[in-house]
Enzyme design. Structure first.
Site, PDB file in Angstrom:
ATOM      1  N   PHE A  34       2.321   7.881 -16.885  1.00  0.00           N
ATOM      2  CA  PHE A  34       1.930   9.318 -16.807  1.00  0.00           C
ATOM      3  C   PHE A  34       2.337  10.375 -16.552  1.00  0.00           C
ATOM      4  CE2 PHE A  34      -1.795   6.381 -17.142  1.00  0.00           C
ATOM      5  CZ  PHE A  34      -1.447   5.927 -18.426  1.00  0.00           C
ATOM      6  N   HIS A  35       2.475  10.426 -15.220  1.00  0.00           N
ATOM      7  CA  HIS A  35       2.674  11.922 -14.480  1.00  0.00           C
ATOM      8  C   HIS A  35       4.301  11.931 -14.281  1.00  0.00           C
ATOM      9  CE1 HIS A  35      -1.186  12.576 -13.330  1.00  0.00           C
ATOM     10  NE2 HIS A  35      -1.175  11.440 -13.179  1.00  0.00           N
ATOM     11  N   SER A  36       5.187  11.279 -15.174  1.00  0.00           N
ATOM     12  CA  SER A  36       7.083  10.648 -14.411  1.00  0.00           C
ATOM     13  C   SER A  36       7.146  10.941 -15.760  1.00  0.00           C
ATOM     14  CB  SER A  36       6.648   9.690 -13.747  1.00  0.00           C
ATOM     15  OG  SER A  36       6.733   9.483 -12.803  1.00  0.00           O
TER      16      SER A  36
END
Length: 228
Positions: A34-36
């Site tokens: 998600f965050h990458s």
């Protein structure tokens, strides 16, 4: 809302859309799927939006100021690993960087590498390792992208590869490589190539994340292009 409303406010109602959406993005911090992830290509297909993606502190300030001045809606992508790994001079005074204008991060004669964001730093490192002479064109603005600068570097070297961190299929590189094949074919001495991340979610494990990212595959493909 960004695609259906923000991008179409001026077309539908003749109103300005004075909005700049800051978009932290990118891998290299082992933050997982998600965050990458990189999602600039989701919005690249949407008329009415402008997209900027700085690769260095100077452009980060200048492009942000330019986006804030513009009544059009902007997506301002900022790579999270660059927060922690890159430094550089930034004037204290107010300035802007012209939107829609690419910049040569490095000049050379053997090959043209077109990229943006973290890809600029990957390209500089690989070129240094391989000891080759390369134009490294930092797009800086993804929408609208600088067709004149792209055409100029292709005409100069005759060999071009596009590098982006986003997954390969349907990426920004596909569109620009197609444009090069259509409008710059007469100056090409080799097939137009591109490299990106694998078509999978971004892995958490650092060793898998390293395989997911395009740097090693890019190095091999660049050698192939030079030898063509």
């Amino acid at each position: 809302q960004i695609v259906n409303n923000l991008a179409k406010i001026h077309y539908r109602w003749g109103q300005n859309a004075d909005v700049v959406v800051r978009m932290p993005t990118g891998a290299g911090t082992a933050a997982g799927p998600f965050h990458s992830q990189s999602n600039e290509a989701w919005f690249f297909h949407t008329p009415g939006l402008k997209i900027v993606y700085p690769s260095n502190p100077h452009d980060a300030k200048g492009l942000l100021n330019a986006a804030l001045e513009d009544p059009n809606p902007y997506l301002y992508f900022e790579h999270k690993l660059l927060y922690r790994s890159i430094s550089g001079p930034v004037p204290d005074s107010y300035y802007t960087v012209e939107v829609g204008k690419a910049a040569l991060a490095q000049e050379g004669t053997q090959v043209s590498i077109i990229t943006y964001g973290m890809g600029v730093h990957w390209a500089i490192k690989v070129v240094e390792e391989l000891r080759i002479s390369a134009d490294i064109l930092d797009l800086r603005t993804l929408l609208p992208w600088d067709q004149e600068a792209v055409a100029a570097t292709v005409k100069k070297t005759g060999k071009v590869i596009f590098l982006h961190e986003d997954t390969l299929t349907g990426g920004i590189g596909a569109e620009i490589c197609a444009w090069i094949s259509e409008y710059c074919f007469r100056w090409l001495d080799a097939p137009v190539m591109r490299e990106g991340s694998l078509d999978t979610p971004v892995p958490f494990a650092p060793n898998l994340e390293k395989q997911f990212l395009p740097t090693e595959r890019f190095k091999g493909k660049l050698k192939e292009l030079l030898e063509f």
